[in-house]
Design an enzyme around this catalytic site. Structure first.
Site, PDB file in Angstrom:
ATOM      1  N   ASP A 108       0.804  -1.223   0.000  1.00  0.00           N
ATOM      2  CA  ASP A 108       0.000   0.000   0.000  1.00  0.00           C
ATOM      3  C   ASP A 108       0.844   1.285   0.000  1.00  0.00           C
ATOM      4  O   ASP A 108       1.842   1.380   0.720  1.00  0.00           O
ATOM      5  CB  ASP A 108      -0.955   0.007   1.202  1.00  0.00           C
ATOM      6  N   HIS A 260      -0.050  -7.839  -1.481  1.00  0.00           N
ATOM      7  CA  HIS A 260      -1.355  -8.498  -1.501  1.00  0.00           C
ATOM      8  C   HIS A 260      -2.032  -8.287  -2.840  1.00  0.00           C
ATOM      9  O   HIS A 260      -1.662  -7.385  -3.612  1.00  0.00           O
ATOM     10  CB  HIS A 260      -2.235  -8.011  -0.341  1.00  0.00           C
TER      11      HIS A 260
HETATM   12  C1  SIN Z   1      -6.237  -3.444  -0.625  1.00  0.00           C
HETATM   13  O1  SIN Z   1      -5.566  -3.619  -1.635  1.00  0.00           O
HETATM   14  O2  SIN Z   1      -5.886  -2.676   0.254  1.00  0.00           O
HETATM   15  C2  SIN Z   1      -7.552  -4.165  -0.438  1.00  0.00           C
HETATM   16  C3  SIN Z   1      -7.415  -5.628  -0.542  1.00  0.00           C
HETATM   17  C4  SIN Z   1      -8.745  -6.310  -0.609  1.00  0.00           C
HETATM   18  O3  SIN Z   1      -9.771  -5.647  -0.834  1.00  0.00           O
HETATM   19  O4  SIN Z   1      -8.773  -7.524  -0.458  1.00  0.00           O
END
Ligand code: SIN
Length: 284
Positions: A108, A260
């Site tokens: 992020d 992620h």
């Molecule tokens: C994000 O990328 O911060 C959100 C991840 C998600 O919605 O699973």
């Protein structure tokens, strides 16, 4: 470290999702007024496991914020949909009319000079099936590189920007002047391609497909080729875990050492999430 956390909190049960990354912590209520020792144990466990999951936490928005603030100062995201009453909370809501778009590996806000320490995401509405979030351990991703590549990237810097968000502003009708003002307010940042974790001292790969644009002082074609190769490290299943959401599940990930990916496979179903993001320090 996992043993330390359970020693300090014998009421916790830890369930690792994979050997490499991700642990469900059971026996904790996030809304409790936790002691400093408990917060320290969670911090240690986070650094070790990169992402912690908590299920069945029907807590208030305020309790989400209070819990996150125990780990550091909270950010107000300048581009996303912030909660009207709680600007530290961002809404990530997708449905038929608003398709998901964060199905790409990232950490992020790496376009910030001091990117995030960690994010704490809550599921409000989840599709019957799909919409999982995948996480990758970027220390393992670094360790898995061959020695020649490790040598090649040692000391390199990469430029990160928020052009994707600026394009989104433009699409939603912002004027060129408004977009340019945001670009000036949040200029690109440069960070090491290999960062050192401020707590563990471990090295991790710190480039991502969402926000990294180029390697500084490198021929563009060479930079693109190298970045594509490094991005692919997050795709290796051995470094990953995958979390299936339920309403009131929480995930707390370490943006300094993990990436992620929010699977978009559920669309056009509805998925609604709320995220609070903790500010980190300047990567080195
Ligand atoms: C994000 O990328 O911060 C959100 C991840 C998600 O919605 O699973």
């Amino acid at each position: 470290m996992a043993e330390l956390a359970t020693e300090l909190n014998s009421e916790w049960t830890l369930r690792h999702l994979t050997p490499c990354i991700g642990t469900e912590v059971h026996g904790i209520n996030l809304a409790d007024n936790h002691s400093d020792a408990t917060i320290a144990a969670l911090s240690d466990l986070l650094v070790e496991r990169k992402v912690l999951f908590f299920r069945d936490q029907p807590i208030s928005v305020e309790a989400h914020i209070v819990f996150a603030a125990r780990f550091g100062e909270l950010e107000v995201h300048p581009f996303t949909t912030n909660d009207m009453a709680h600007p530290e909370v961002i809404h990530l809501d997708n449905d038929e009319a608003n398709p998901p778009y964060i199905n790409l590996w990232h950490s992020d806000v790496t376009w910030r000079a001091e990117p995030s320490l960690g994010s704490i995401l809550r599921a409000r509405v989840v599709p019957e099936v799909g919409g999982d979030t995948l996480f990758a351990n970027m220390e393992a991703a670094y360790d898995g590189l061959d020695e020649a590549t490790k040598e090649q990237i040692d000391g390199l810097m990469a430029m990160h920007d928020n052009e994707g968000f600026l394009a989104g502003m433009k699409m939603r009708g912002a004027s060129d002047e408004e977009v340019e003002a945001k670009r000036q307010e949040f200029p690109p940042s440069t960070h090491p391609v290999v960062r050192t974790h401020p707590v563990s001292g471990r090295k991790s790969l710190y480039v991502n497909r969402a926000f990294t644009r180029c390697i500084v002082d490198m021929d563009p074609a060479e930079s693109d080729a190298l970045l594509q190769k490094l991005y692919l490290q997050a795709w290796i299943p051995d470094y990953q875990c995958r979390f299936r959401w339920e309403p009131d599940s929480f995930a707390f990930w370490d943006n300094r050492a993990a990436q992620h990916y929010a699977a978009a496979d559920y669309w056009p179903e509805t998925r609604k999430m709320e995220r609070v993001t903790i500010i980190g320090d300047k990567p080195y």
